[in-house]
Design an enzyme around this catalytic site. Sequence first.
Site, PDB file in Angstrom:
ATOM      1  CB  CYS A 367      -1.109  -0.099   1.177  1.00  0.00           C
ATOM      2  SG  CYS A 367      -2.138  -1.332   1.166  1.00  0.00           S
ATOM      3  CG  ASN A 368       4.808   3.407   0.376  1.00  0.00           C
ATOM      4  OD1 ASN A 368       4.758   4.536  -0.626  1.00  0.00           O
ATOM      5  ND2 ASN A 368       5.097   3.974   1.728  1.00  0.00           N
TER       6      ASN A 368
END
Length: 706
Positions: A367-368
């Site tokens: 999620c980055n």
Amino acid sequence: MPYLDNAGAALPSKRQLDELSKFRNDMILANPHSRHSTALKTKQLMNSARLRVLQYFNASSDDYFVVFTYNTTHSLKIVAENFKFTRTKTEEVSEISNILYENQSQFAYLYDSHHSVIGLRNFVKNRVDSISCVSENAFENIPNTSNSLFVLTAMSNFCGKKYDLDNIAKLQEKGWSVCLDAASLVSTAPLDLKKYRPNFVALSFYKMFGYPTGVGALIIRKNSEQMIPKNSFAGGTVQSVEEDSFYFISKDLEDAYEEGTMNFHGIAAIQHGFDEIERCGGIKNIQNKTYSIAKQMFKMLSTKVHENGKQVVEIYSQNSSEFGTQDEQGAIITFNIKRPDGGYYGYNEVEKICAIFGIEIRTGCFCNIGACRKYLGISHEMIQNNQRQGKRCGDEMDLIDGKPTGAVRISFGRQSEEDDILVVENMIDNCFVGSMAQFSQVSTSLKIHNYSPEVVRLCAFPIKSCASETKDSFNLTERGFEYDRDFMIVQSGITLSLKTHPELCRISATISEDKSMLEIKAFGEMLEYPLKYSNNSEQERFVCRNKISTISCDEKTNKWLDNVLDMQNCQLVRVTNDSFKSFVNESPFLLINEASVHILSQIINIPTSEIITRFRSNIVVRGMPPFIEDTAKHLSIEGINFEVVDKCLRCEMICIDPDTGVKDPSLILALRNFRKNQKLTFGIYIRQTSFQQGTSINIGDMVQFN
Ligand SMILES: *Cc1c(COP(=O)(O)O)cnc(C)c1O
């Protein structure tokens, strides 16, 4: 079990859960918005939890107050939704800039931000003049502004890079409000709110101590709440309201933001999480420990080379040759593994092998996307191209055109141990470098009781020496798995074995669905033998030095065997119904470890599944380092207790190809090389310590060694 996904969630310790369960008896709580005594008690518990949070982060209640939320994402949303931007431009923002502007009302974040931060832009895009995604360089020359919000990542959840928190004051001096995304930082590091004074701090408690989930906090600096005036209300957050006009007056401080009924049971439990951190010597101690382990892991990974001298591990960090200092780097290491020719192994492959070794890690982009793109060198075109090729979050496409679309992340927590490094090293050496490691050393220094592998395969051999029957579940009898080696074939009184008659592996025997028939198949022929015991005469026989009473099966079956085996005087015999022992040579159960099989499979290039068949075990387990099963003494499978009787000594029988019956010596040679001067054992014989009627072993059962 090396749990190396602490950045995903910390694990609650057993002690922590035990403490909590004592306290559970006291947990008759009620809606804190009511005013009876249970409600008041609940409200009190929530308020002492607030105080504990402030104390923990060294904040005084004159300076900060705590709003409970559901998680970091929720905390961030409260800030973005209510933030008092003062847009002067008329049109909605349609592009993301990469610089900060003088005197605009803006929303800004680092490229190295969690999706939960990046996603805020959609809440604010029609309330701001500009939206910026910047690198740290932006802090060198911060423009003056007001009514602007900077969300600062305290520590990257991608690679553990810590951002300089002195930038908080620098931003504030220029008129910015700063929201610190501390979710990743506070899991293994302290945060001192006397030293650094962000306007808002967002965090989730499960990342700090594992339990409770569903509770986060938004810590707000006093007066900064004026920057996020509530523009809506809900149950619990208004002082005064009319149902048929827009009139409402919001409550103050935390009461303005905790909408509806919060997770009051969870909130009451966070005290026990803080107690747990104290029992571990405090967060500074946890920081020192996890940092030290991470640093050693970094060193181990960065010095691994292939025979041709090429690096095995490509590490993604601010400085790939040296691990940062404790101020610069947290306990996270992210990497991909490379082949001798410089190509990459996909992270899915690494993840599968980790699973066999009992190593729990996270793969992908975590999620980055910003950090992932930067460290892996993925361009905008590649993202869009990958998307067109069908790449989706969490899917199996780990390489596109040979380039990694994500990475492998190892992250440490308070329960991590230095042994975890050995397990990872062992896995890399054996599966990716292709050199033989010192297993004996590894398996003695690792503790088997730290692992709880899973049962992944179950087999029985209704006719001794013939092919196996795999099922998802086997009932237990006093003899072992139901029907396991209840039958054997003898010729002129002598037991046929696989050693002398390799063709037996091409005879399969299974028990029919309704358990009425033994179905024997061989060379395209099939015979059914009724399982109901008849009163044929009993006869004592010796099977491997054990005297067992047996009964003979019918003539029709014997003739059929003569025919398929092309022999004479074959006979199918069966143990008597009341026998305590089947036709096993040793103990009734043979257990093997998939990771050990995997090592051998790497060496000789025969698929793991085939080697598993050759080892003719009853139980295959997954989720512990290779050969650690050699150290087992006792175990339980879902509460059923077993003791280890012996290690299983191997002979050339494991060289028989189960499909063809042809012998190929490579497996035994590999085992011999590996065992060096020790006995050629593989797998362990186990037996039940006490038998209980009506029990079974199933796929997915957890094994606990003790
Ligand atoms: C985990 C994490 C989040 C999101 O936390 P949730 O608990 O999923 O809301 C945000 N930012 C960072 C840096 C994180 O590590």
